[in-house]
Motif scaffolding. Structure first.
Motif, PDB file in Angstrom:
ATOM      1  N   ALA A   1      43.570  38.053  29.239  1.00  0.00           N
ATOM      2  CA  ALA A   1      42.670  36.988  29.709  1.00  0.00           C
ATOM      3  C   ALA A   1      41.321  37.578  30.120  1.00  0.00           C
ATOM      4  N   PRO A   2      40.224  36.852  29.889  1.00  0.00           N
ATOM      5  CA  PRO A   2      38.905  37.339  30.340  1.00  0.00           C
ATOM      6  C   PRO A   2      38.882  37.488  31.854  1.00  0.00           C
ATOM      7  N   ASP A   3      38.180  38.498  32.344  1.00  0.00           N
ATOM      8  CA  ASP A   3      38.098  38.739  33.782  1.00  0.00           C
ATOM      9  C   ASP A   3      36.644  38.768  34.232  1.00  0.00           C
ATOM     10  N   LYS A   4      36.405  39.241  35.452  1.00  0.00           N
ATOM     11  CA  LYS A   4      35.043  39.222  36.002  1.00  0.00           C
ATOM     12  C   LYS A   4      34.089  40.088  35.180  1.00  0.00           C
TER      13      LYS A   4
ATOM     14  N   THR B   1      34.214  40.499  31.895  1.00  0.00           N
ATOM     15  CA  THR B   1      33.864  39.731  30.699  1.00  0.00           C
ATOM     16  C   THR B   1      32.763  38.733  31.010  1.00  0.00           C
ATOM     17  N   TYR B   2      32.933  38.016  32.119  1.00  0.00           N
ATOM     18  CA  TYR B   2      31.955  36.994  32.487  1.00  0.00           C
ATOM     19  C   TYR B   2      30.639  37.612  32.969  1.00  0.00           C
ATOM     20  N   THR B   3      30.721  38.796  33.585  1.00  0.00           N
ATOM     21  CA  THR B   3      29.484  39.485  33.987  1.00  0.00           C
ATOM     22  C   THR B   3      28.682  39.878  32.748  1.00  0.00           C
ATOM     23  N   SER B   4      29.380  40.288  31.689  1.00  0.00           N
ATOM     24  CA  SER B   4      28.693  40.595  30.426  1.00  0.00           C
ATOM     25  C   SER B   4      28.020  39.353  29.854  1.00  0.00           C
ATOM     26  N   LEU B   5      28.687  38.202  29.989  1.00  0.00           N
ATOM     27  CA  LEU B   5      28.081  36.949  29.520  1.00  0.00           C
ATOM     28  C   LEU B   5      26.781  36.679  30.272  1.00  0.00           C
ATOM     29  N   MET B   6      26.809  36.875  31.580  1.00  0.00           N
ATOM     30  CA  MET B   6      25.599  36.646  32.370  1.00  0.00           C
ATOM     31  C   MET B   6      24.505  37.651  32.020  1.00  0.00           C
TER      32      MET B   6
ATOM     33  N   GLN C   1      31.451  28.568  37.757  1.00  0.00           N
ATOM     34  CA  GLN C   1      32.698  28.427  37.006  1.00  0.00           C
ATOM     35  C   GLN C   1      33.722  29.473  37.455  1.00  0.00           C
ATOM     36  N   MET C   2      33.272  30.711  37.626  1.00  0.00           N
ATOM     37  CA  MET C   2      34.167  31.785  38.071  1.00  0.00           C
ATOM     38  C   MET C   2      34.744  31.477  39.443  1.00  0.00           C
ATOM     39  N   GLU C   3      33.881  31.070  40.369  1.00  0.00           N
ATOM     40  CA  GLU C   3      34.346  30.817  41.736  1.00  0.00           C
ATOM     41  C   GLU C   3      35.239  29.580  41.806  1.00  0.00           C
ATOM     42  N   ASP C   4      34.931  28.574  41.006  1.00  0.00           N
ATOM     43  CA  ASP C   4      35.796  27.374  40.969  1.00  0.00           C
ATOM     44  C   ASP C   4      37.176  27.724  40.435  1.00  0.00           C
TER      45      ASP C   4
ATOM     46  N   ALA D   1      41.425  38.199  39.426  1.00  0.00           N
ATOM     47  CA  ALA D   1      40.717  38.901  38.342  1.00  0.00           C
ATOM     48  C   ALA D   1      39.334  38.328  38.068  1.00  0.00           C
ATOM     49  N   LEU D   2      39.095  37.076  38.497  1.00  0.00           N
ATOM     50  CA  LEU D   2      37.807  36.444  38.231  1.00  0.00           C
ATOM     51  C   LEU D   2      36.926  36.336  39.468  1.00  0.00           C
ATOM     52  N   VAL D   3      37.314  36.976  40.558  1.00  0.00           N
ATOM     53  CA  VAL D   3      36.477  36.941  41.761  1.00  0.00           C
ATOM     54  C   VAL D   3      35.186  37.712  41.491  1.00  0.00           C
ATOM     55  N   PRO D   4      34.022  37.068  41.544  1.00  0.00           N
ATOM     56  CA  PRO D   4      32.762  37.793  41.273  1.00  0.00           C
ATOM     57  C   PRO D   4      32.533  38.874  42.320  1.00  0.00           C
TER      58      PRO D   4
END
Length: 480
Positions: free
Chosen positions: A113-116, A118-123, A144-147, A156-159
């Protein structure tokens, strides 16, 4: 790519021999993806993606724990796409996130599953694309991550601070101090651990904000960091980068006491070093930041002050001046106050400019004069050589040397246009009646082969600078 060639050889040998010891496992594919990411080759991201798709075909449905895939290689790929800055890179990362989510659900593999990260790279991709509205999209990703964390409780998705810092850097680049401050407050509110990184980004935002009180704001941030340290947050201890950035802010201010403020911070750096903190060893970056403040001031003796700083740093701390330092000295000479009423000062400034340029030309370790060196010296010649014939001969000599060194760029052209008057067209080999506007791209490419080519243009609509002064006996110039 040697890593990919090696991987292919392993596959071929396994197919030929059937030996289990030669069978590539999924880690071999991960290493190959990482090799592409580190290669800095054009098209590396697409090559890495090709390897990942092959890995999926071989290992996605594996039940063997040793062969079970995770998101590590995908995070390498998303980071690689993010760093390219290419338009569309964020959409590629969104596709990867969708793929990871789908594969994780299909195989009941939480590690996919994508994690923080992955999403940091998106940002980061959204920031690096530099498309209007992308920073607002980054905020939406953060929401979205925090929600998701609040709904599922998945850690795993906590920024973390790096996720916030990615967005803050985007706003900092635009000088948006308000948004950077807002994100720092949001981190504090969410209980996210933050360090001097966050405050250094804030300092950078202040530097780029062009606020009238830029120096005061930067110094206030330093005080806040020192207060956090006093309150027990050792991670917010100001680093040498914090102090250098604060000095940079001071250089942007119009405070008549800017030199005094910068030197106070410089002495703080020196004090920390003398107390045993090696992280505060004075460096060429420290020297450059303080020199820049002096050069941009209205201090009538700023050139001699720059030379004094260079001498002190070399004698006391072994900091050898580099090309940046000498270019700042040349800039201080070029933008000196009008020396027309002080003949001794005129000669001293001109002598310093020529000797600095000669050092750049003769000392191979300095890399030679660059476009900035030539631009500054052209301006010095215009302001400090009074005899018109000598001035014109010196300008032509400098311009010819600049072209020979391949250092002509738009900044140099602008300086040449400003100082050479109607001779400009002859020097650049253009007909004034037909040329109109001259860009560096219109000149022979070898003239700018080593230059940092900048955008811009100039032409007959620019105002000519008036000449002044009575003819004087010419002084011989040797730029070498």
């Amino acid at each position: 790519m040697r890593a990919e060639e090696t991987l292919q050889k392993m596959e071929d040998l396994y197919n030929e021999t059937g030996s289990a010891s030669l069978k590539p496992n999924h880690q071999c594919f991960v290493f190959c993806v990482d090799a592409w990411a580190r290669s800095n080759q054009r098209g590396a991201a697409k090559s890495a993606e090709r390897i990942l798709k092959k890995m999926e075909s071989l290992f996605l449905d594996s039940v063997d724990e040793a062969e079970r895939m995770n998101n590590f290689a995908y995070n390498i790929l998303t980071s690689l796409w993010a760093k390219t800055g290419d338009r569309g890179s964020s959409e590629r990362i969104r596709d990867i996130i969708h793929r990871l989510t789908k594969m994780s659900d299909q195989t009941n593999n939480e590690g996919l599953a994508p994690d923080k990260f992955t999403y940091t790279s998106l940002m980061l991709a959204l920031v690096n694309e530099k498309v209007p509205g992308n920073l607002e999209k980054c905020i939406a990703v953060l929401d979205q991550m925090e929600d998701f964390v609040e709904r599922t409780g998945k850690e795993a998705l906590v920024p973390d601070e790096m996720a916030y810092a990615t967005i803050m850097n985007g706003y900092s680049h635009d000088g948006n101090v308000q948004m950077v401050e807002s994100l720092i407050r949001r981190m504090k509110r969410k209980g996210i651990t933050y360090t001097d990184i966050a405050y250094n980004i804030l300092l950078n935002a202040i530097v780029k904000s062009k606020a009238h009180d830029v120096a005061e704001r930067a110094e206030d941030v330093l005080r806040r960091m020192e207060q956090e340290l006093a309150d027990g947050n050792s991670d917010c201890r100001p680093s040498i980068i914090s102090y250098i950035t604060c000095i940079k802010a001071i250089s942007r201010s119009h405070d008549p006491n800017k030199i005094k403020r910068a030197l106070k911070i410089f002495e703080t750096i020196v004090g920390r070093f003398k107390s045993g903190d090696e992280n505060f060893r004075p460096s060429d970056r420290v020297l450059g930041s303080v020199l820049d403040v002096v050069a941009k001031s209205n201090e009538p003796h700023k050139v001699s002050m720059c030379l004094g700083l260079i001498d002190r740093m070399e004698k006391e701390y072994g900091v050898v001046p580099n090309r940046v330092a000498y270019n700042i000295v040349l800039s201080a000479c070029a933008y000196h106050i009008d020396p027309s009423e002080n003949e001794q000062l005129r000669r001293e400034v001109l002598k310093t400019a020529i000797s600095s340029f000669q050092l750049l030309s003769k000392d191979g370790s300095l890399g030679g004069p660059d476009s900035s060196s030539y631009r500054s010296l052209l301006l010095v010649v215009d302001s400090f050589i009074k005899d018109e014939g000598e001035r014109m001969a010196s300008m032509e000599d400098l311009w010819n040397k600049c072209c020979k060194d391949g250092q002509a760029n738009q900044w140099v052209l602008q300086a040449l246009f400003k100082v050479s008057g109607p001779h400009f067209w002859r020097l650049v080999g253009k007909d004034r009646r037909s040329a109109g506007i001259v860009k560096v791209q219109d000149l022979p490419p070898e003239w700018s082969r080593n230059a940092n080519v900048k955008k811009g243009m100039m032409g007959s609509h620019h105002r000519q600078k008036k000449r002044r002064g009575a003819p004087r006996q010419r002084e011989q110039r040797n730029w070498r």
